[in-house]
Design an enzyme around this catalytic site. Sequence first.
Site, PDB file in Angstrom:
ATOM      1  N   LEU A 105      25.629 -21.672 -49.903  1.00 54.02           N
ATOM      2  CA  LEU A 105      24.689 -22.613 -49.299  1.00 54.02           C
ATOM      3  C   LEU A 105      23.578 -22.946 -50.286  1.00 54.02           C
ATOM      4  O   LEU A 105      22.972 -22.043 -50.879  1.00 54.02           O
ATOM      5  CB  LEU A 105      24.079 -22.010 -48.033  1.00 54.02           C
ATOM      6  CG  LEU A 105      22.930 -22.780 -47.383  1.00 54.02           C
ATOM      7  CD1 LEU A 105      23.436 -24.095 -46.788  1.00 54.02           C
ATOM      8  CD2 LEU A 105      22.242 -21.932 -46.304  1.00 54.02           C
ATOM      9  N   SER A 106      23.283 -24.237 -50.459  1.00 52.18           N
ATOM     10  CA  SER A 106      22.149 -24.692 -51.249  1.00 52.18           C
ATOM     11  C   SER A 106      22.257 -24.170 -52.684  1.00 52.18           C
ATOM     12  O   SER A 106      23.227 -24.470 -53.369  1.00 52.18           O
ATOM     13  CB  SER A 106      20.849 -24.254 -50.565  1.00 52.18           C
ATOM     14  OG  SER A 106      19.736 -24.865 -51.154  1.00 52.18           O
ATOM     15  N   ALA A 107      21.310 -23.364 -53.147  1.00 43.98           N
ATOM     16  CA  ALA A 107      21.417 -22.791 -54.487  1.00 43.98           C
ATOM     17  C   ALA A 107      22.685 -21.964 -54.615  1.00 43.98           C
ATOM     18  O   ALA A 107      23.310 -21.931 -55.687  1.00 43.98           O
ATOM     19  CB  ALA A 107      20.193 -21.929 -54.789  1.00 43.98           C
ATOM     20  N   HIS A 143      18.799 -29.213 -43.728  1.00 42.29           N
ATOM     21  CA  HIS A 143      19.209 -28.288 -44.783  1.00 42.29           C
ATOM     22  C   HIS A 143      19.465 -26.931 -44.133  1.00 42.29           C
ATOM     23  O   HIS A 143      18.580 -26.066 -44.101  1.00 42.29           O
ATOM     24  CB  HIS A 143      18.121 -28.190 -45.850  1.00 42.29           C
ATOM     25  CG  HIS A 143      18.588 -27.515 -47.108  1.00 42.29           C
ATOM     26  ND1 HIS A 143      19.546 -28.066 -47.936  1.00 42.29           N
ATOM     27  CD2 HIS A 143      18.233 -26.329 -47.675  1.00 42.29           C
ATOM     28  CE1 HIS A 143      19.754 -27.257 -48.954  1.00 42.29           C
ATOM     29  NE2 HIS A 143      18.976 -26.197 -48.826  1.00 42.29           N
TER      30      HIS A 143
END
Length: 348
Positions: A154-156, A304
């Site tokens: 997820l994300s980074a 997000h």
Amino acid sequence: MNLIDWRELYASNQALIDRAGGRSSEQPLAFRAPASLPVRSAGRTLRFVVHAPPGLEPQTAVPLMCMLHGCSQDAAGFAAATRMNDAADRHGFVVVYPQQDRGQNQQGCWNWFLPDHQARGAGEPAAIAATVQQVIGSTAPWTIDPRRVFVAGLSAGGAMAMILACTYPDLFSAVAVHSGLTYRSATDLSGAFAAMSRGAGRDASLGHAVHAAMGDRARPIPTMVIHGSADRTVAPVNADQLLTQAITANRLAAPETCGDLDIARPSSTSRHRRDGGHAYVRSRWTDRRGALMHELLSVEELGHAWSGGTQGHSWSDPRGPDATEAIWQFFREATTEDVPDHTPNAPA
């Protein structure tokens, strides 16, 4: 590690995850792994949490899922938020959750935007690959199928998952990126914020960067992308750029099977809505053999957050669709036939 160590590890891991499940996003659980859990590689020590379903037959080869958390998260909290362990129990696979060292990044982010962590054999990719190899090659009471080793984040963590797929295609069979970014979309912190806000702007050319990173290990990598239309942290344009990058890289790696892949021409597109949840569009791309290669879940009104995650956790939206189940189903379908035998040696 011996068998007793791993049994103790199970209990310790479950205690961490149970505690994380009772915490709110305002009270994140600090990750404290037992001393027997570190893996040292490329000059750094990385700790991790492992979950294995009860009742696994040691002689039966099962898949392994590597899950990479986002910024301000930890391994145990990410396990609780995504409920990937529940999916592992239902479907019979092992999960490993590497843990970023806050000494390497104060926000707990993987350093996907720095060149030191974008290549094979160095930095965080090497440390994570070594962690996965520890789980594969340990004396624990399981056998991992080396043709079904997956990475998702997820994300980074999603951005780092893509880096791992690009730099260790001989280790990871497929990748899923939730609210993440393309490989080498940034090479410094300012570039990272620019890519997050408006995309890399070089998606097709970055497909060549993926192919170059794979080197003589180049092969098509099944890739899934999940992104919310209301994401204000990582702009939704990154999803299209990431998919274009993956398609371009796969066409370069295997023109005989993937040469017709085109982001503008999915093999199928369908619209769905989970009861009480977000509407979403599911697009899929198959190669000339009819094998599933790419999937995009575009989730309307999702910010997000992990789609379908546990209530009360950071970066988690329980309204769905269920990203955890969707990722597993993609991996299962994308690796059911004609999977290359890329049994990995120790990462270098």
